[in-house]
Design a protein around this motif. Sequence first.
Motif, PDB file in Angstrom:
ATOM      1  N   TYR A  74       0.851  -1.188   0.000  1.00 42.58           N
ATOM      2  CA  TYR A  74       0.000   0.000   0.000  1.00 42.58           C
ATOM      3  C   TYR A  74       0.888   1.239   0.000  1.00 42.58           C
ATOM      4  N   HIS A  75       0.629   2.135  -0.943  1.00 45.78           N
ATOM      5  CA  HIS A  75       1.488   3.300  -1.151  1.00 45.78           C
ATOM      6  C   HIS A  75       0.723   4.571  -0.799  1.00 45.78           C
ATOM      7  N   VAL A  76       1.258   5.348   0.128  1.00 41.06           N
ATOM      8  CA  VAL A  76       0.698   6.658   0.466  1.00 41.06           C
ATOM      9  C   VAL A  76       1.342   7.655  -0.494  1.00 41.06           C
ATOM     10  N   THR A  77       0.672   7.912  -1.594  1.00 37.63           N
ATOM     11  CA  THR A  77       1.308   8.600  -2.718  1.00 37.63           C
ATOM     12  C   THR A  77       1.741  10.026  -2.394  1.00 37.63           C
ATOM     13  N   GLU A  78       0.921  10.768  -1.655  1.00 42.22           N
ATOM     14  CA  GLU A  78       1.237  12.179  -1.411  1.00 42.22           C
ATOM     15  C   GLU A  78       2.542  12.342  -0.641  1.00 42.22           C
ATOM     16  N   ASP A  79       2.797  11.399   0.271  1.00 40.31           N
ATOM     17  CA  ASP A  79       4.010  11.470   1.088  1.00 40.31           C
ATOM     18  C   ASP A  79       5.080  10.491   0.632  1.00 40.31           C
TER      19      ASP A  79
END
Length: 424
Positions: free
Chosen positions: A221-226
Motif C-alpha cells: 500500500y502506497h501513500v502517494t502524497e508522502d
Amino acid sequence: MLNLKFIQDNPELVVEKLKKKNFDASSIVSEIIDLYKQKNSLQAQADNAKAEMNQISKEIGLLFREGKKEEAEAAKERTSVLKENIKQYDADFSAIEEKVYELHVMLPNLPAEIVPIGKGADDNEVVKTGGEMPQMETGALPHWELAAKYKLIDFELGVKLTGAGFPVYRGKGAQLQRALINFFLAEAAKAGYEEVQPPLMVNEDSGFGTGQLPDKEGQMYHVTEDNLYLIPTAEVPVTNIYRDMILDAKDLPFKNTAYSACFRREAGSYGKDVRGLNRLHQFDKVEIVQIAHPEKSYETLDQMVAHVEGLVQKLGLPYRILRLCGGDMSFASALTFDFEVFSAAQEKWLEVSSVSNFEAFQANRLKLRFREEGAKKPQIAHTLNGSALALPRIVAALLENNQTPEGIKIPEALVPFTGFDMIS
C-alpha cells in the motif's frame, strides 16, 4: 544486492544459480559485463585525455616564454577540446553507472546450495513434522463459522468499515489476539531478543534496503502524497534500523523482535482459499530479526527455526517444516523454511511462518557492515528474519482444532495471557 565484482568475475555461475529460482539472468548479466567493458574503455580514454592535458598545461607557459605564441594558443585550444572530452566521458560514466544500477537491482539473491529445484509450492520439501492431528467430531466448523457463533470476529463489519480482508476482532476474539501477541513477545524476550516498536510506514530507502522495492511495490500500500509505504512486515523497519552502520564484530549478533500490524494488497487473491482469516490485507504479526556474522548465519538460522518450532509446539498445533524450492522463494532470500499448521475443519495446511537467511543480499543494499577488532576494512554482515508468529492462520487453526461441544479450549500456554481457558 549481489556483489558487482562477483557478478563480473563469475557471470556463468550467477546465471546458473539463478536458474534454480526460475530466473533467467543471462541477458542482464551479459549487459552488465558489456557495460563495464564500455566503462573500462572510456576510463582508458579519459585517463589518456587527462594525461595529455596535464602535459600540455606544463608546456603552454614554456611556449609563451620562448615567444612561440601561435603554438601556445594552439595548445590552449587543444586543452579546451580535451576538457570538453573529459566532461563527456564523465557524463558517459554516469549514464553507464545508472544503467548498471537499474540492471543490478533486478537480480534476485542466489539460492543456497541445499535449496531444492522446483517451480512452486508443490515442489517444497517437508523436512520435519510434529504434533498430533486432532480427532474431529462430525460436523466440525471452519473458523469463520466459529467466529460468528462465539462473536469473536466480524468480517462483515470489516467490509463496512474498510473492505474485504480487514476483519474486526471483538470480545474474546480481540483478547485472544492480544494474548497471542504478548505470548510471542514474551517468548522472544526469553530467547534474548530486544523488543522494538517500529513505525507502520517506511520510506523508499527502507523498502529498497530489505528488497521489497522495486520487486514488490505492487503488493504494498502506497501513500502517494508522502511517498511512504505501509509495511508488509516488521522486518522492513526493524532491519533498516541498522542501515548505513558499521557494527563491532564482538557485539554480533543483534537480535530484535517487534509486534506490528502488517499490510498487503494481495492483488489477485480470491476464492475459497482466502475465506475468513486465510488471507487478509491487514493482520498482526510478531517478527524476529537477527544481524549475524557471515560465519555463523546458518547456525543462527537453525536457532531461529527452533524458536518458531517451540512456539507451535507450546500451542499444541500439528505442524510441518518445509524447505522452500527455488521457484517458491522470495526475491531476497538465500534459504527459507516455512512453517505450516494443520487446520482440522478445513483439512488443509496453513502457512504461519517463514524463516529466512538473506546472507549479504539485504546488507549490501543497506550498507550494513561490521568490523573485526584490529581490521582496517569492514565486512558485509548477514541478515535473517522470521515470523514468530503471524496471527491469522494461527487463530484459525486454534479455533478449529480446539473446538469441543462445550466451546473452544485455550492452549495451556496461552491461559496466563488470555485470563480464560475456554471460549463458550
